[in-house]
Enzyme design. Structure first.
Site, PDB file in Angstrom:
ATOM      1  N   SER A  79      44.840  36.862  53.784  1.00 56.17           N
ATOM      2  CA  SER A  79      44.328  38.102  53.204  1.00 56.17           C
ATOM      3  C   SER A  79      43.123  37.790  52.318  1.00 56.17           C
ATOM      4  O   SER A  79      42.770  36.627  52.110  1.00 56.17           O
ATOM      5  CB  SER A  79      45.422  38.796  52.395  1.00 56.17           C
ATOM      6  N   TYR A  85      47.451  45.115  38.212  1.00 63.89           N
ATOM      7  CA  TYR A  85      47.676  43.705  38.541  1.00 63.89           C
ATOM      8  C   TYR A  85      48.139  43.542  39.992  1.00 63.89           C
ATOM      9  O   TYR A  85      47.954  42.500  40.602  1.00 63.89           O
ATOM     10  CB  TYR A  85      48.739  43.092  37.619  1.00 63.89           C
ATOM     11  N   ASP A 143      51.535  40.565  60.268  1.00 68.75           N
ATOM     12  CA  ASP A 143      52.402  41.149  59.234  1.00 68.75           C
ATOM     13  C   ASP A 143      53.265  42.227  59.863  1.00 68.75           C
ATOM     14  O   ASP A 143      52.777  43.046  60.656  1.00 68.75           O
ATOM     15  CB  ASP A 143      51.569  41.801  58.124  1.00 68.75           C
ATOM     16  N   LYS A 192      37.724  23.704  60.964  1.00 67.69           N
ATOM     17  CA  LYS A 192      38.817  23.781  61.939  1.00 67.69           C
ATOM     18  C   LYS A 192      38.912  25.188  62.537  1.00 67.69           C
ATOM     19  O   LYS A 192      38.948  26.184  61.810  1.00 67.69           O
ATOM     20  CB  LYS A 192      40.154  23.408  61.269  1.00 67.69           C
ATOM     21  N   PRO A 247      43.224  27.786  63.277  1.00 65.13           N
ATOM     22  CA  PRO A 247      43.794  29.005  62.670  1.00 65.13           C
ATOM     23  C   PRO A 247      43.237  30.285  63.303  1.00 65.13           C
ATOM     24  O   PRO A 247      43.974  31.247  63.522  1.00 65.13           O
ATOM     25  CB  PRO A 247      43.387  28.892  61.193  1.00 65.13           C
ATOM     26  N   GLY A 278      42.710  52.943  31.015  1.00 65.49           N
ATOM     27  CA  GLY A 278      44.024  52.315  31.140  1.00 65.49           C
ATOM     28  C   GLY A 278      45.122  53.320  30.831  1.00 65.49           C
ATOM     29  O   GLY A 278      44.851  54.483  30.536  1.00 65.49           O
ATOM     30  N   CYS A 293      37.430  57.285  29.527  1.00 68.24           N
ATOM     31  CA  CYS A 293      38.786  57.807  29.653  1.00 68.24           C
ATOM     32  C   CYS A 293      39.646  57.409  28.439  1.00 68.24           C
ATOM     33  O   CYS A 293      39.454  57.938  27.368  1.00 68.24           O
ATOM     34  CB  CYS A 293      39.413  57.365  30.975  1.00 68.24           C
ATOM     35  N   GLU A 330      50.765  60.144  24.088  1.00 69.53           N
ATOM     36  CA  GLU A 330      51.137  59.156  25.110  1.00 69.53           C
ATOM     37  C   GLU A 330      51.737  57.924  24.445  1.00 69.53           C
ATOM     38  O   GLU A 330      52.652  57.301  24.973  1.00 69.53           O
ATOM     39  CB  GLU A 330      49.912  58.758  25.939  1.00 69.53           C
ATOM     40  N   HIS A 354      35.442  59.347  34.624  1.00 66.55           N
ATOM     41  CA  HIS A 354      35.143  57.984  35.087  1.00 66.55           C
ATOM     42  C   HIS A 354      33.780  57.934  35.767  1.00 66.55           C
ATOM     43  O   HIS A 354      33.676  58.092  36.993  1.00 66.55           O
ATOM     44  CB  HIS A 354      36.217  57.508  36.080  1.00 66.55           C
ATOM     45  N   GLU A 380      32.001  55.464  36.490  1.00 66.72           N
ATOM     46  CA  GLU A 380      31.873  54.298  37.377  1.00 66.72           C
ATOM     47  C   GLU A 380      32.174  54.632  38.837  1.00 66.72           C
ATOM     48  O   GLU A 380      31.689  53.942  39.749  1.00 66.72           O
ATOM     49  CB  GLU A 380      32.778  53.154  36.901  1.00 66.72           C
TER      50      GLU A 380
END
Length: 544
Positions: A15, A56, A150, A190, A193, A357, A384, A408, A510, A512
């Site tokens: 992956s 994460y 998979d 190689k 694979p 976050g 945010c 929160e 946001h 971005e």
């Protein structure tokens, strides 16, 4: 074009080889030749969408104009193509099964036994063709998440096999992205694979039309010839994808390798025009040859995984190129910031960005970073949650409301300067319950942000549940924290700024998510420009 053509991108061996970048690069080349091109991502995980995934686990969650919480690869698609994506551009196994089960409950299958084939595969094929059937695109590139072999990917691979057969010759093709590792002990690359990966794909009934080989070393013609022979592809369809200094080099590298030409030939499409990549080349030239450098601290709590803030990091690259500045990002974990070491942690920063976050972990560190930026006149941008932390910091340290907080973090705070939206108070499910997608915002004409955008009415993407509490708005503004952007329908505060500060802006949305190579986001461009100006002024003052 009478019929939309389909390109499927699969991955093998391992992956994280960069299927999204290869897909986006090919799409850019095809777009630059005049073909209307879009990309979609099929994700094999069972979550309905990435909205509830920990950063994460899967990096950032990217949000589209229509409010879809999607895979971060859609960010690459938009940044490369400057074309907006939607819910149709990202499909997960969870959403596929959810849809099929809902149809079964409604009796749409007339009592049939619901199975992976044909019901799940039919749903996948239908989702793949939504964009193609819209009439808006000549070519749809579909990236299949995961790695061939998979268990999770099998229904997608089978759906692709069926669809290729149904589409007929020259209407669909498969690009297989694989790894050609270098064994230092043997001193050679190689191919085995890759051979095994292609064999696994063929066992599912799919033949790769193009091999894109990720490598750290140049692949010789002999190796290409060997791969072509053992993997049943033509030699010119063995494409080298060598490590690049920036992802924005990849379209140019793929053009040199002839990826777009081989793809167009397979799809029986004309190659009369060469790709027009002048603007892309100008961006690359500015990005690689900056005239100045600034250091900006990114204060967040997922900084160990850079993909957690992927869109922010890429936005700084776009804004840096626009200003001909190299933006050096210094990631600082907010959980590790304390009042005793804040000065040390912020030392050497020309600007501070407090990142988005969720949850209370690391919150006090973010508030300390905001305070440092405000009191030391360091250019600041809060996004945010970062904007909310700026409101809390101001309430605590300027208004004297020492227990000011967000509900929160503290449901019982007596000064909830950030609070839950009324319509959210009875919601218990976490998935898809936030203010999502593009919302209108009206900017005050005499504000800093109005100058940055150059317009009054803007539309920006959101992903949050908690809001600025308007009960404190008058008190805040009298003390100097101005609400300079409001949603015209709800009156919700979208932008705050401190006019007495050199550059202090917090936005509930946001920005971005909307920054691309062709259209760097004005807020990031303005922030980087302000950081550079302040740095130059300080340098000149110290030399005087």
């Amino acid at each position: 074009m009478s019929q939309t053509k389909y390109i499927f991108v699969t991955g093998g061996v391992t992956s994280s080889l960069g299927k999204g970048i290869i897909a986006a690069s090919l799409a850019k080349l095809l777009q630059a030749r005049g073909y209307r091109t879009t990309i979609q991502k099929l994700d094999p995980y069972i979550n309905v969408d990435p909205g509830t995934l920990n950063p994460y686990e899967h990096g950032e969650c990217y949000v589209t104009d229509d409010g879809a919480e999607t895979d971060l690869d859609l960010g690459h698609y938009e940044r490369f193509l400057n074309v907006r994506t939607s819910q149709a551009n990202n499909v997960t196994t969870g959403r596929i099964y959810q849809s099929v089960i809902e149809k079964e409950r409604r009796g749409e299958f007339l009592g049939k036994t619901v199975q992976v084939v044909p019901h799940i595969t039919n749903e996948i094929k239908q989702r793949i063709q939504i964009l193609g059937n819209s009439g808006d695109y000549d070519i749809v590139i579909t990236e299949i998440g995961g790695t061939v072999g998979d268990i999770e990917s099998l229904p997608y691979i089978e759906a692709v096999r069926q669809l290729l057969w149904e589409l007929g010759d020259n209407n669909g093709m498969v690009i297989h992205l694989t790894l050609v590792p270098f064994l230092s002990a043997a001193g050679e690359l190689k191919t085995k694979p890759t051979q095994h990966s292609v064999k696994t794909l063929m066992e599912s009934g799919i033949k790769a039309d193009i091999l894109v080989c990720r490598t750290e070393h140049e692949i010789s013609d002999d190796i290409k010839k060997k791969l072509a022979l053992f993997c049943n592809v033509r030699q010119e369809a063995v494409i080298q994808s060598i490590d690049a200094s920036t992802i924005y080099d990849v379209p140019m590298l793929m053009q040199e390798e002839g990826l777009d030409k081989v793809a167009l030939e397979k799809l029986a499409l004309p190659q009369e025009t060469e790709p027009n990549l002048e603007l892309w080349k100008q961006f690359l030239n500015k990005h690689k040859n900056p005239k100045n450098q600034v250091t900006i601290g990114l204060i967040g709590k997922y900084v160990e995984l850079q993909d957690s803030y992927k869109s922010i990091l890429e936005s700084f690259i776009h804004a840096g190129a626009a200003n001909e500045v190299k933006v050096e990002i210094q990631s600082i974990h907010s959980e590790h910031i304390s009042s005793s070491d804040i000065d040390k942690k912020m030392m050497g920063l020309d600007g501070i960005l407090v990142a988005p976050g969720f949850g209370e972990r690391g919150i006090e560190g973010k508030i300390l970073a905001v305070k440092y930026a405000r009191e030391n006149n360091v250019p600041f941008l809060g996004i945010c949650l970062g904007m909310q932390m700026a409101v809390i910091e101001f309430a605590r340290n300027v208004l004297g409301l020492s227990d000011a907080n967000s509900t929160e973090m503290d449901e019982k705070t007596s000064n909830p300067v950030i609070s839950l939206m009324e319509e959210q108070k009875l919601v218990t499910d976490m998935g898809g319950t936030m203010r999502l997608g593009a919302w209108d915002c009206q900017l005050k004409e005499d504000s800093l942000v109005h100058g940055v955008y150059g317009e009054t009415d803007i539309k920006e993407r959101h992903r949050h549940r908690f809001e600025y509490n308007n009960d404190y708005k008058t008190q805040m503004e009298e003390a100097g924290l101005m609400a300079t952007g409001l949603n015209p329908k709800t009156g919700l505060v979208e932008v705050i700024e401190i006019p007495s500060h050199p550059w202090f802006v917090g936005v509930q949305y946001h920005p971005e998510y909307r920054s691309t190579v062709a259209s760097p986001h004005p807020l990031f461009v303005g922030f980087v420009k302000a950081v550079l100006i302040q740095k130059q002024q300080q340098t000149n003052a110290s030399l005087a």
